[in-house]
Motif scaffolding. Structure first.
Motif, PDB file in Angstrom:
ATOM      1  N   LEU A   1       0.833  -1.212   0.000  1.00  0.00           N
ATOM      2  CA  LEU A   1       0.000   0.000   0.000  1.00  0.00           C
ATOM      3  C   LEU A   1       0.866   1.258   0.000  1.00  0.00           C
ATOM      4  O   LEU A   1       0.622   2.194  -0.759  1.00  0.00           O
ATOM      5  N   SER A   2       1.896   1.264   0.855  1.00  0.00           N
ATOM      6  CA  SER A   2       2.794   2.434   0.920  1.00  0.00           C
ATOM      7  C   SER A   2       3.462   2.663  -0.425  1.00  0.00           C
ATOM      8  O   SER A   2       3.619   3.799  -0.884  1.00  0.00           O
ATOM      9  N   ALA A   3       3.883   1.568  -1.052  1.00  0.00           N
ATOM     10  CA  ALA A   3       4.562   1.690  -2.349  1.00  0.00           C
ATOM     11  C   ALA A   3       3.607   2.250  -3.406  1.00  0.00           C
ATOM     12  O   ALA A   3       3.968   3.173  -4.152  1.00  0.00           O
ATOM     13  N   LEU A   4       2.394   1.711  -3.447  1.00  0.00           N
ATOM     14  CA  LEU A   4       1.440   2.196  -4.458  1.00  0.00           C
ATOM     15  C   LEU A   4       1.103   3.665  -4.210  1.00  0.00           C
ATOM     16  O   LEU A   4       1.004   4.456  -5.150  1.00  0.00           O
ATOM     17  N   GLU A   5       0.973   4.030  -2.933  1.00  0.00           N
ATOM     18  CA  GLU A   5       0.715   5.453  -2.607  1.00  0.00           C
ATOM     19  C   GLU A   5       1.874   6.339  -3.044  1.00  0.00           C
ATOM     20  O   GLU A   5       1.681   7.477  -3.457  1.00  0.00           O
TER      21      GLU A   5
ATOM     22  N   ARG B   1      11.805   3.845   4.033  1.00  0.00           N
ATOM     23  CA  ARG B   1      12.759   3.307   3.049  1.00  0.00           C
ATOM     24  C   ARG B   1      12.097   3.132   1.675  1.00  0.00           C
ATOM     25  O   ARG B   1      12.758   3.278   0.639  1.00  0.00           O
ATOM     26  N   ILE B   2      10.815   2.799   1.693  1.00  0.00           N
ATOM     27  CA  ILE B   2      10.084   2.680   0.408  1.00  0.00           C
ATOM     28  C   ILE B   2      10.133   4.038  -0.302  1.00  0.00           C
ATOM     29  O   ILE B   2      10.354   4.111  -1.518  1.00  0.00           O
ATOM     30  N   LEU B   3       9.985   5.103   0.475  1.00  0.00           N
ATOM     31  CA  LEU B   3      10.070   6.456  -0.100  1.00  0.00           C
ATOM     32  C   LEU B   3      11.502   6.774  -0.516  1.00  0.00           C
ATOM     33  O   LEU B   3      11.756   7.292  -1.609  1.00  0.00           O
ATOM     34  N   GLU B   4      12.443   6.453   0.362  1.00  0.00           N
ATOM     35  CA  GLU B   4      13.872   6.722   0.067  1.00  0.00           C
ATOM     36  C   GLU B   4      14.299   6.014  -1.229  1.00  0.00           C
ATOM     37  O   GLU B   4      14.960   6.617  -2.077  1.00  0.00           O
ATOM     38  N   ASN B   5      13.889   4.754  -1.374  1.00  0.00           N
ATOM     39  CA  ASN B   5      14.329   3.978  -2.536  1.00  0.00           C
ATOM     40  C   ASN B   5      13.747   4.515  -3.852  1.00  0.00           C
ATOM     41  O   ASN B   5      14.290   4.262  -4.921  1.00  0.00           O
ATOM     42  N   ALA B   6      12.643   5.265  -3.731  1.00  0.00           N
ATOM     43  CA  ALA B   6      12.035   5.844  -4.938  1.00  0.00           C
ATOM     44  C   ALA B   6      12.541   7.262  -5.205  1.00  0.00           C
ATOM     45  O   ALA B   6      12.247   7.826  -6.264  1.00  0.00           O
ATOM     46  N   ASP B   7      13.310   7.795  -4.280  1.00  0.00           N
ATOM     47  CA  ASP B   7      13.789   9.181  -4.430  1.00  0.00           C
ATOM     48  C   ASP B   7      15.131   9.189  -5.179  1.00  0.00           C
ATOM     49  O   ASP B   7      16.175   9.563  -4.649  1.00  0.00           O
ATOM     50  N   ILE B   8      15.061   8.734  -6.396  1.00  0.00           N
ATOM     51  CA  ILE B   8      16.286   8.525  -7.180  1.00  0.00           C
ATOM     52  C   ILE B   8      16.166   9.108  -8.584  1.00  0.00           C
ATOM     53  O   ILE B   8      16.954   8.780  -9.467  1.00  0.00           O
ATOM     54  N   PHE B   9      15.142   9.930  -8.765  1.00  0.00           N
ATOM     55  CA  PHE B   9      14.892  10.421 -10.125  1.00  0.00           C
ATOM     56  C   PHE B   9      15.283  11.883 -10.307  1.00  0.00           C
ATOM     57  O   PHE B   9      14.929  12.502 -11.302  1.00  0.00           O
ATOM     58  N   ASP B  10      16.024  12.425  -9.320  1.00  0.00           N
ATOM     59  CA  ASP B  10      16.422  13.837  -9.393  1.00  0.00           C
ATOM     60  C   ASP B  10      17.933  13.980  -9.557  1.00  0.00           C
ATOM     61  O   ASP B  10      18.493  15.034  -9.314  1.00  0.00           O
ATOM     62  N   PHE B  11      18.604  12.877  -9.914  1.00  0.00           N
ATOM     63  CA  PHE B  11      20.047  12.979 -10.138  1.00  0.00           C
ATOM     64  C   PHE B  11      20.457  11.895 -11.128  1.00  0.00           C
ATOM     65  O   PHE B  11      19.681  10.980 -11.419  1.00  0.00           O
ATOM     66  N   GLU B  12      21.682  12.046 -11.628  1.00  0.00           N
ATOM     67  CA  GLU B  12      22.183  11.043 -12.569  1.00  0.00           C
ATOM     68  C   GLU B  12      23.633  10.740 -12.226  1.00  0.00           C
ATOM     69  O   GLU B  12      24.423  11.670 -12.009  1.00  0.00           O
ATOM     70  N   ILE B  13      23.977   9.466 -12.158  1.00  0.00           N
ATOM     71  CA  ILE B  13      25.375   9.099 -11.905  1.00  0.00           C
ATOM     72  C   ILE B  13      26.156   9.379 -13.199  1.00  0.00           C
ATOM     73  O   ILE B  13      25.731   8.959 -14.282  1.00  0.00           O
ATOM     74  N   SER B  14      27.280  10.077 -13.077  1.00  0.00           N
ATOM     75  CA  SER B  14      28.069  10.439 -14.267  1.00  0.00           C
ATOM     76  C   SER B  14      28.675   9.177 -14.896  1.00  0.00           C
ATOM     77  O   SER B  14      28.758   8.119 -14.246  1.00  0.00           O
ATOM     78  N   ALA B  15      29.115   9.299 -16.151  1.00  0.00           N
ATOM     79  CA  ALA B  15      29.735   8.148 -16.821  1.00  0.00           C
ATOM     80  C   ALA B  15      30.938   7.620 -16.027  1.00  0.00           C
ATOM     81  O   ALA B  15      31.050   6.403 -15.815  1.00  0.00           O
ATOM     82  N   PRO B  16      31.855   8.506 -15.541  1.00  0.00           N
ATOM     83  CA  PRO B  16      32.961   7.975 -14.741  1.00  0.00           C
ATOM     84  C   PRO B  16      32.465   7.307 -13.448  1.00  0.00           C
ATOM     85  O   PRO B  16      33.019   6.291 -13.014  1.00  0.00           O
ATOM     86  N   GLY B  17      31.409   7.859 -12.856  1.00  0.00           N
ATOM     87  CA  GLY B  17      30.838   7.256 -11.636  1.00  0.00           C
ATOM     88  C   GLY B  17      30.300   5.860 -11.928  1.00  0.00           C
ATOM     89  O   GLY B  17      30.506   4.917 -11.145  1.00  0.00           O
ATOM     90  N   MET B  18      29.624   5.703 -13.067  1.00  0.00           N
ATOM     91  CA  MET B  18      29.102   4.379 -13.458  1.00  0.00           C
ATOM     92  C   MET B  18      30.268   3.406 -13.645  1.00  0.00           C
ATOM     93  O   MET B  18      30.200   2.255 -13.219  1.00  0.00           O
TER      94      MET B  18
END
Ligand SMILES: NC(=O)c1ccc[n+]([C@@H]2O[C@H](COP(=O)([O-])OP(=O)(O)OC[C@H]3O[C@@H](n4cnc5c(N)ncnc54)[C@H](OP(=O)(O)O)[C@@H]3O)[C@@H](O)[C@H]2O)c1
Length: 273
Positions: free
Chosen positions: A38-42, A236-253
């Motif tokens: 439920l938390s994830a769907l919300e 943590r469900i919220l934390e794990n979804a909070d990943i769409f506001d940054f991008e790992i650089s090519a050297p970081g990858m």
């Protein structure tokens, strides 16, 4: 392409799958699992990964119903357990009954059971044609298992769900799957938390102001790999979804790619004949 919580990738049959979802292995049947889903769907998750062996399909189904998110906006995966390879149709129907659903979006062979998986796959092909599973795929298949299956069947698996993280980066399997148009899906992407203290990972996390968990999930997405981190805790469900506001650089990858050490948290399927 700009990634978002609902962004999808196309499968080899033209259907789509959300790249990001919630895993519920070891989420206890009852309020723990139901509340997590439920938390994830919300929070905007639209992809849930369960399995018959997780013994929580009833709770996943109850949460889907309670959420009021339309069924066709949710991508639901469940899996055929190893002891059910003789009767996959009965197993899928039992899963559907527990889920309270008329179809699953993805039905996976959970492990490449010796001598039985080919028969099971041929039944899955029929279940796919009947529409009980909108897509069918496999899990824990190596290149050898995939080649063997593909040589003797008509439908190419849409997905192969395997353990995948910077510490087990599956280069050969990923290249093979890309070539054959099989979407790779990462399980245990957080290494079950076992590598959160890795120095390189911590340095990269600090640089982006993110947690190690967020870096590990983002790394999968930037490889165009579907990812299903598990948590039963709302924060943590919220934390794990909070990943769409940054991008790992090519050297970081590249630095993360170089962490590979064939590190597994689950069984290794390599030796399954
Ligand atoms: N096909 C297969 O054979 C197979 C095998 C394994 C897993 N899977 C699927 O893949 C999913 C994910 O894999 P997994 O469950 O093995 O492991 P995972 O997602 O790598 O890690 C889950 C663990 O990390 C903790 N966690 C989650 N988010 C966190 C955060 N932000 N910070 C700190 N700790 C965090 C969770 O604890 P809390 O829940 O307490 O937060 C849990 O202990 C499974 O749930 C399942 O759906 C499939």
């Amino acid at each position: 392409m700009k990634l978002s919580i609902t962004c999808t990738r196309e499968l080899n049959n033209g259907n789509t799958i959300p790249l990001f979802g919630l895993g519920v292995y070891q989420a206890r049947q009852g309020s723990e699992c139901e509340q997590a889903v439920l938390s994830a769907l919300e929070a905007g998750y639209r992809h849930i990964d369960t399995a018959a062996i997780y013994r929580n399909e009833e709770s996943v189904g109850a949460a889907i119903k309670k959420s009021k998110v339309p069924r066709d906006e949710i991508f639901l995966t469940t899996k055929l357990w190893n002891s059910d390879h003789d009767d996959p149709e009965g197993a899928l129907k039992a899963s559907l009954k527990r889920l309270g659903l008329s179809y699953v979006d993805l039905y996976l062979i959970h492990w490449p059971v010796e001598k039985k998986r080919l028969h099971a796959w041929h039944i899955l092909e029929k279940l796919y044609k009947k529409g009980l599973a909108k897509n069918i795929g496999v899990s824990n298949f190596t290149v050898r298992h995939l080649k063997d299956l593909m040589a003797k069947s008509n439908v190419v698996p849409a997905v192969n769900q395997v353990e995948f993280s910077p510490f087990l980066n599956q280069t050969d399997l990923l290249a093979f799957c890309e070539k054959e148009k099989i979407a790779l899906e990462a399980y245990s992407p957080l290494t079950k938390g076992e590598k959160f203290k890795d120095k390189t990972l911590m340095t990269i996390a600090k640089k982006y102001g993110k947690t190690p968990a967020q870096i590990l999930i983002r790394w999968c997405l930037q490889h165009d790999v579907i990812v299903i981190p598990k948590s039963v805790r709302k924060e943590r469900i919220l934390e794990n979804a909070d990943i769409f506001d940054f991008e790992i650089s090519a050297p970081g990858m590249k630095t993360l790619d170089n962490l590979n050490e064939e590190y597994r948290t689950s069984w290794d399927p390599t030796d399954i004949p």
